[in-house]
Design an enzyme around this catalytic site. Sequence first.
Site, PDB file in Angstrom:
ATOM      1  N   GLU A   1      -1.338   6.092   7.019  1.00 49.19           N
ATOM      2  CA  GLU A   1      -1.140   4.858   7.024  1.00 49.19           C
ATOM      3  C   GLU A   1      -0.066   3.933   7.331  1.00 49.19           C
ATOM      4  OE1 GLU A   1      -1.335   3.418   2.792  1.00 49.19           O
ATOM      5  OE2 GLU A   1      -3.417   4.867   2.659  1.00 49.19           O
TER       6      GLU A   1
ATOM      7  N   ASP B   1      16.373  27.395 -39.854  1.00 52.94           N
ATOM      8  CA  ASP B   1      15.661  28.056 -38.254  1.00 52.94           C
ATOM      9  C   ASP B   1      16.377  26.613 -37.316  1.00 52.94           C
ATOM     10  OD1 ASP B   1      15.377  30.734 -37.939  1.00 52.94           O
ATOM     11  OD2 ASP B   1      13.531  29.879 -39.012  1.00 52.94           O
TER      12      ASP B   1
ATOM     13  N   ALA C   1       0.823  -1.358   0.293  1.00 52.16           N
ATOM     14  CA  ALA C   1       0.587  -0.403  -0.055  1.00 52.16           C
ATOM     15  C   ALA C   1       0.830   1.557   0.330  1.00 52.16           C
ATOM     16  CB  ALA C   1      -0.357   0.043   1.196  1.00 52.16           C
TER      17      ALA C   1
ATOM     18  N   ASP D   1      10.492  28.317 -38.468  1.00 56.63           N
ATOM     19  CA  ASP D   1      10.265  27.713 -39.672  1.00 56.63           C
ATOM     20  C   ASP D   1      10.633  26.788 -40.565  1.00 56.63           C
ATOM     21  OD1 ASP D   1      10.859  29.979 -40.883  1.00 56.63           O
ATOM     22  OD2 ASP D   1       8.257  31.203 -41.001  1.00 56.63           O
TER      23      ASP D   1
ATOM     24  N   ASN E   1      -5.603   1.086  -0.713  1.00 54.78           N
ATOM     25  CA  ASN E   1      -4.027   1.582  -1.291  1.00 54.78           C
ATOM     26  C   ASN E   1      -5.496   1.532  -2.876  1.00 54.78           C
ATOM     27  OD1 ASN E   1      -2.191   2.187  -2.586  1.00 54.78           O
ATOM     28  ND2 ASN E   1      -1.970  -0.334  -3.093  1.00 54.78           N
TER      29      ASN E   1
ATOM     30  N   ASP F   1       9.194  34.431 -34.033  1.00 57.81           N
ATOM     31  CA  ASP F   1       9.177  35.491 -35.079  1.00 57.81           C
ATOM     32  C   ASP F   1       8.069  36.388 -35.169  1.00 57.81           C
ATOM     33  OD1 ASP F   1      11.285  33.502 -36.620  1.00 57.81           O
ATOM     34  OD2 ASP F   1       9.834  32.413 -36.963  1.00 57.81           O
TER      35      ASP F   1
HETATM   36  P1  ATP Z   1       9.746  36.672 -38.801  1.00 57.30           P
HETATM   37  O1  ATP Z   1      11.198  36.094 -39.214  1.00 57.30           O
HETATM   38  O2  ATP Z   1       9.081  38.172 -38.556  1.00 57.30           O
HETATM   39  O3  ATP Z   1       9.181  35.961 -40.165  1.00 57.30           O
HETATM   40  P2  ATP Z   1      10.349  36.695 -42.004  1.00 57.30           P
HETATM   41  O4  ATP Z   1      10.888  35.717 -41.857  1.00 57.30           O
HETATM   42  O5  ATP Z   1       8.548  37.170 -43.250  1.00 57.30           O
HETATM   43  O6  ATP Z   1      10.382  37.527 -40.292  1.00 57.30           O
HETATM   44  P3  ATP Z   1      12.089  37.218 -44.495  1.00 57.30           P
HETATM   45  O7  ATP Z   1      11.592  36.161 -44.722  1.00 57.30           O
HETATM   46  O8  ATP Z   1      13.181  36.648 -43.779  1.00 57.30           O
HETATM   47  O9  ATP Z   1      11.604  37.291 -42.303  1.00 57.30           O
HETATM   48  O10 ATP Z   1      11.795  38.586 -44.930  1.00 57.30           O
HETATM   49  C1  ATP Z   1      12.741  39.904 -44.013  1.00 57.30           C
HETATM   50  C2  ATP Z   1      12.861  40.216 -45.732  1.00 57.30           C
HETATM   51  O11 ATP Z   1      13.020  40.234 -46.939  1.00 57.30           O
HETATM   52  C3  ATP Z   1      11.075  41.134 -45.808  1.00 57.30           C
HETATM   53  O12 ATP Z   1      11.117  42.233 -44.979  1.00 57.30           O
HETATM   54  C4  ATP Z   1      11.082  41.766 -47.056  1.00 57.30           C
HETATM   55  O13 ATP Z   1      11.680  42.662 -47.629  1.00 57.30           O
HETATM   56  C5  ATP Z   1      12.069  40.688 -47.895  1.00 57.30           C
HETATM   57  N1  ATP Z   1      11.173  39.448 -48.662  1.00 57.30           N
HETATM   58  C6  ATP Z   1      10.208  39.059 -47.886  1.00 57.30           C
HETATM   59  N2  ATP Z   1       9.365  37.994 -48.545  1.00 57.30           N
HETATM   60  C7  ATP Z   1      10.440  37.829 -49.822  1.00 57.30           C
HETATM   61  C8  ATP Z   1      10.232  37.179 -51.177  1.00 57.30           C
HETATM   62  N3  ATP Z   1       9.043  35.755 -51.446  1.00 57.30           N
HETATM   63  N4  ATP Z   1      10.694  38.076 -52.118  1.00 57.30           N
HETATM   64  C9  ATP Z   1      11.116  39.224 -52.034  1.00 57.30           C
HETATM   65  N5  ATP Z   1      11.662  39.373 -50.496  1.00 57.30           N
HETATM   66  C10 ATP Z   1      11.537  39.180 -49.893  1.00 57.30           C
END
Ligand code: ATP
Length: 881
Positions: free
Chosen positions: A697, A632, A280, A628, A722, A326
């Site tokens: 107990e 990362d 127990a 993401d 128990n 992010d």
């Molecule tokens: P977070 O980290 O907050 O998610 P994020 O991942 O959106 O930010 P990035 O995607 O790295 O940041 O974008 C950084 C910069 O790159 C943006 O501020 C923009 O100026 C430019 N950017 C984002 N997406 C594109 C794209 N598809 N084509 C060209 N330039 C882009």
Amino acid sequence: MNWYELTTQETLKQTNSNAQTGLSETIAQQRLKKYGENQLTEQKQSGWLIVFFKQFQDFMVMVLLVATCIAAYLGEVIDAVVILIIVLINSLLGFFQERKAEKSLAKLREMATPIAHVLRDGKWTNIPSQEVVVGDIVKVKSGDRIVADLRILSGVQLTVEESALTGESLPVEKKSDAIKADQLSLGDQHNMAFMGSLVSTGHGVGVVVATGMQTMVGQIADLIVKAPTQKTPLEKRLQHLGKVLIVISIALTALVVLAGVWRGHPPYQMFLAGISLAVAVIPEGLPAIVTVVLSLGVQRMIKRKAIVRKLSAVETLGSTTVICSDKTGTLTENKMTVVELYVDQQSIDVSGGYSVSGQFTNKNKAALPNGLAKLLSYGTLCSNARWQEGTDGHVIDGDPTEAAILMAATKFDQNLVERNGLRRIYEVPFDSNRKRMTVVMQDEHQQHIAIVKGAPDILLDRIRSIELSGRAQPFDQVQRKRIEDQIQKMANQAYRTIAVCIKPVRASVTANHEELESGLTFLGLIGIMDPPRAEAKQAIEQCKKAGIKTVMITGDHASTARAIAQQLDLMPRSGKVLTGHDLTVLSDEELINQVEETYVFARVTPKDKLRIVQALQQNGHVVAMTGDGINDAPALKVSDIGISMGVTGTDVAKEASELILLDDNFSTIVGAVEEGRNIYENIRKFIRYLLSANTGEILVMLFAMVFALPLPLLPVQILWVNLVTDGLPALALGLDKSEKDLMEQPPRPVKEGVFARGLGFKIISRGLLIGMVTFVAFLFAYQNGQQSLEYARTIAFGTLVMAQLIHVFDCRNPRSIFDRHPFGNKYLIMAVLSSVLLLCAVVYWSPLQPLFYTVSLSLKDWLGIILLSSIPTLVFSFTKR
Ligand code: ATP
């Protein structure tokens, strides 16, 4: 057949597929039925019989069974049978708990399986990877795990890392051309991508040629062993604690037995009593209840949209001191809309929000500049977002930033994109390290033009000229200052900014990215709005109260990030913003010093995230970090809790993380932290309950032996306690709702022991009192003289059970039973009520009375029992200790 030898057309023919429309849903379902799911056959779960018999492997249960046999041999058949039945019920409970834990873990694994992006009936859709069939057209991009064996149909900078199959750790470039060769090794099949390999860069499309056990990995699947489930630190600590408690319990039980024999009790009686007592009080079920409570907590988290990949994360969540998040999509809605454009030195407002209708108005109240159409159409050409038929009309498929540009272009002119007659011949895909994307287009005269779009401040140094009213002008300091001011203005309003540039090139320069992306002509700026999530603001506020710091990490411009942070009330006035550039000049020590007052990291690359996590950890923080992308993964692995995005996250990020957010939402993290804290507190609650009950107990038996009294509880009664009193109510405590102020306490230090914050004192003090009141009840009843020993035992039995059942409500609170509505946990109410009913059955139901050596009690007896048994709880509720 060697798939690599076939052309793409031949492969499509062989697999009865079509590159434009994919398979039809009906055919896909037929193939799924015929050839089975796309998965490697898993090792079977242990059968239920094995799990059931495992319950008897417990050492103490075996000792008890042997003791029962001895009891039967000595003629105590009734005792033996009752004990056997109790052991059986106990094992059944253990069995159900274990099955439940196993099932919920299996379900968790299932939820974390990758998603495949496939073309069905002409539409791109996401399906669970198990449902992929031969002939499916699959899109893959950097960070994806390949879900089946693919013959590549097209690829843009597509490289795949296939070390698991080939041993080669460097990514291999994949092309679509057929290869004519015999007996090519897997590593040389450059037009194939195999299940389980990882897309390192670029994107591509392939047709599935083999699924499940037919794939290359499937053929060596025997080599893949299932990783053993790891125990969490808490489970390990409790396992260790369990061992210590076993030693203490056995020592105390031995003491009781010796004292009994010394006081003249028959050794046989003391032997059985001792063993029952040991069974127990040894908390052998503790680790099992912890696992059940952890996995039930994990299921509650799923309801709140957080999937725990490793159980250990649940504990760490409760100790989290910093959440690095992010910005895009997690703190903001990821509903990007173009709201401002800058072209020909003029600003244009765009209205209409996230829709295809809206107005373009010049801020100068003048006509719209000529360059506007070019900016929008070139911005769209340098993008992979597409319109496609959705269930509710047209929907956009692709990256939200690019989708916003496509939406604005459509808003401006439905046919803008189709009209320009340019054909893409090359692409350098966007990645967050470079922060830009480039395409090379060819017109009908075989002329080529590169379009570069990206973060404006990153592109500024690459610009040589600026297009004004259709003519290129030199990009001098004045022009540069003007653009910089405009970028700043847009960023201050929390807009994400994109610059679009062009450069006439020869087709042959495509291989040289540096040349392709320098000496550019600036066309204009695009300002995109991504509103902060309303619930994120509340969640940040909650974090502040809970002593958790929120840090925003973003690839966006510092001013955009700062503006969003201010809208979210994320940082105090004195809060700092550091940029990726600042980080390059800071030494590790300097970063460690500055990281405490920094709330926003902007224009950072995924690599910087790793340094940020490490600096925070150096300062003693427990860091949760979101991510993401494929880059990362290192930061996610190093952080104490890696959190990946269920919707936008890559498979690599998910695999590196401990927690997946099904809705990519910051507030889900905070919900998970709350659950994590609650689960830990609940585990402490039932440890407190179980151990104080066990102390009570053992003490009542010890007191009786020391004072030369008969046994106050018989073996079957101890075993009943128990099973009934210690079983269900303890589990119900594990399901308790969190306390109101749970998220107003500071995070629990990681190194804090289970008995910290007064729990040890509570267990011993309550245990002592439970033991004492039971003993006093027994003593009174026994010395009353007119009544039988059975009567005194029934009184002791009732008092012990009631004292525990009242105390269980006290265990819900760290301070006093009056702090909280005592009946707030419905499982506990049901558990206690059923225990009371079972107690009444044992006391009053005549067939059970002889089995449990009980007699019926009067109302007066019960009044006394209730009075005495509420003492342990009431006394300390007033002292609040
Ligand atoms: P977070 O980290 O907050 O998610 P994020 O991942 O959106 O930010 P990035 O995607 O790295 O940041 O974008 C950084 C910069 O790159 C943006 O501020 C923009 O100026 C430019 N950017 C984002 N997406 C594109 C794209 N598809 N084509 C060209 N330039 C882009």
